[in-house]
Design a protein around this motif. Structure first.
Motif, PDB file in Angstrom:
ATOM      1  N   PRO A  46       6.550   1.583   7.869  1.00 25.15           N
ATOM      2  CA  PRO A  46       7.004   0.945   6.103  1.00 25.15           C
ATOM      3  C   PRO A  46       8.012   0.012   6.020  1.00 25.15           C
ATOM      4  O   PRO A  46       8.688  -0.426   7.187  1.00 25.15           O
ATOM      5  N   THR A  47       7.762  -0.698   5.515  1.00 27.47           N
ATOM      6  CA  THR A  47       8.600  -1.450   4.349  1.00 27.47           C
ATOM      7  C   THR A  47       9.484  -0.782   3.430  1.00 27.47           C
ATOM      8  O   THR A  47      10.009  -1.346   3.528  1.00 27.47           O
ATOM      9  N   ALA A  48       9.312   1.002   3.177  1.00 29.42           N
ATOM     10  CA  ALA A  48      10.184   0.707   1.741  1.00 29.42           C
ATOM     11  C   ALA A  48       9.096   2.813   1.984  1.00 29.42           C
ATOM     12  O   ALA A  48       8.893   2.523   2.033  1.00 29.42           O
ATOM     13  N   SER A  49      10.371   3.230   1.468  1.00 26.90           N
ATOM     14  CA  SER A  49       9.753   4.670   0.829  1.00 26.90           C
ATOM     15  C   SER A  49      11.186   5.065  -0.454  1.00 26.90           C
ATOM     16  O   SER A  49      11.786   4.552  -0.373  1.00 26.90           O
TER      17      SER A  49
ATOM     18  N   VAL B 129       0.276  -1.646   0.175  1.00 31.68           N
ATOM     19  CA  VAL B 129      -0.469  -0.039  -0.393  1.00 31.68           C
ATOM     20  C   VAL B 129       1.020   1.364  -0.514  1.00 31.68           C
ATOM     21  O   VAL B 129       1.631   0.927   0.988  1.00 31.68           O
ATOM     22  N   MET B 130       0.463   2.256  -0.820  1.00 27.91           N
ATOM     23  CA  MET B 130       1.138   3.026  -1.101  1.00 27.91           C
ATOM     24  C   MET B 130       0.601   4.708  -0.332  1.00 27.91           C
ATOM     25  O   MET B 130      -0.115   4.698  -0.857  1.00 27.91           O
ATOM     26  N   VAL B 131       1.642   5.275   0.480  1.00 33.60           N
ATOM     27  CA  VAL B 131       1.115   6.619   0.745  1.00 33.60           C
ATOM     28  C   VAL B 131       1.748   7.575   0.190  1.00 33.60           C
ATOM     29  O   VAL B 131       3.587   8.034   0.358  1.00 33.60           O
ATOM     30  N   LYS B 132       1.333   8.423  -0.803  1.00 34.92           N
ATOM     31  CA  LYS B 132       1.905   9.610  -1.056  1.00 34.92           C
ATOM     32  C   LYS B 132       1.798  10.558  -0.418  1.00 34.92           C
ATOM     33  O   LYS B 132       1.015  11.180  -0.174  1.00 34.92           O
ATOM     34  N   PHE B 133       2.711  11.504  -0.274  1.00 35.13           N
ATOM     35  CA  PHE B 133       3.038  13.036   0.246  1.00 35.13           C
ATOM     36  C   PHE B 133       3.659  13.744   0.115  1.00 35.13           C
ATOM     37  O   PHE B 133       4.582  13.740  -0.926  1.00 35.13           O
ATOM     38  N   TRP B 134       2.732  15.142  -1.095  1.00 36.69           N
ATOM     39  CA  TRP B 134       3.003  15.818  -1.553  1.00 36.69           C
ATOM     40  C   TRP B 134       2.808  17.118  -0.264  1.00 36.69           C
ATOM     41  O   TRP B 134       2.245  17.077   0.531  1.00 36.69           O
ATOM     42  N   GLY B 135       3.647  18.512  -1.333  1.00 36.46           N
ATOM     43  CA  GLY B 135       3.838  20.276  -0.851  1.00 36.46           C
ATOM     44  C   GLY B 135       4.477  20.194   0.605  1.00 36.46           C
ATOM     45  O   GLY B 135       5.781  19.538   0.750  1.00 36.46           O
ATOM     46  N   GLU B 136       3.951  21.378   0.840  1.00 37.01           N
ATOM     47  CA  GLU B 136       4.441  22.208   2.531  1.00 37.01           C
ATOM     48  C   GLU B 136       5.115  20.975   3.071  1.00 37.01           C
ATOM     49  O   GLU B 136       4.686  20.192   4.056  1.00 37.01           O
TER      50      GLU B 136
ATOM     51  N   ILE C 269       7.045   8.899  -1.141  1.00 36.99           N
ATOM     52  CA  ILE C 269       6.412   8.219  -1.416  1.00 36.99           C
ATOM     53  C   ILE C 269       6.937   6.636  -0.684  1.00 36.99           C
ATOM     54  O   ILE C 269       7.675   6.321   0.046  1.00 36.99           O
ATOM     55  N   VAL C 270       5.520   6.557   0.860  1.00 37.93           N
ATOM     56  CA  VAL C 270       6.335   5.757   1.730  1.00 37.93           C
ATOM     57  C   VAL C 270       5.503   4.090   1.371  1.00 37.93           C
ATOM     58  O   VAL C 270       3.928   4.454   1.571  1.00 37.93           O
ATOM     59  N   LYS C 271       5.758   2.760   1.598  1.00 33.39           N
ATOM     60  CA  LYS C 271       4.778   1.723   0.764  1.00 33.39           C
ATOM     61  C   LYS C 271       4.954   0.828   2.604  1.00 33.39           C
ATOM     62  O   LYS C 271       5.848   0.848   3.469  1.00 33.39           O
TER      63      LYS C 271
END
Length: 113
Positions: free
Chosen positions: A54-57, A24-31, A65-67
């Protein structure tokens, strides 16, 4: 600048993930996305105060992206059944005192038992 935001992919989680090797990927963006320590990110379920790590980033010029393991992600949902909807939390502190706390809606899918 743009406010810190997240997106989770996929948002439909399958009951058969107990046997999955996917993520499952969590995408962060912005400030401030580039200041996030990926190892500090937690995914917390409705009845799981500790969450999973998480297992990877992967950090790029415009997002992080944090997985998380699908197998671990489905484990934070208590007795998942197709059609159920839950809110999970992405945070850097399970006590709610961290830099970010995002609540995100997901839906359980899969064959009816």
């Amino acid at each position: 600048s743009e406010e810190l935001s997240i997106q989770i992919n996929p948002t439909k989680w399958n009951t058969n993930w107990e046997k999955s090797s996917g993520t499952v990927m969590v995408k962060f963006w912005g400030e401030g996305y580039y200041q996030i320590d990926p190892d500090s990110v937690l995914m917390i379920g409705p009845d799981d105060p500790d969450g999973i790590a998480p297992t990877a980033s992967n950090l790029t010029d415009d997002h992080l992206i944090v997985k998380f393991s699908k197998k671990e992600a489905i484990s934070i949902i208590p007795d998942p059944k197709p059609g159920d909807k839950y809110v999970i939390r992405i945070t850097d502190d399970p006590n709610g005192e961290g830099t970010f706390n995002f609540d995100y809606a997901i839906e359980i899918v899969g064959s009816k038992k």
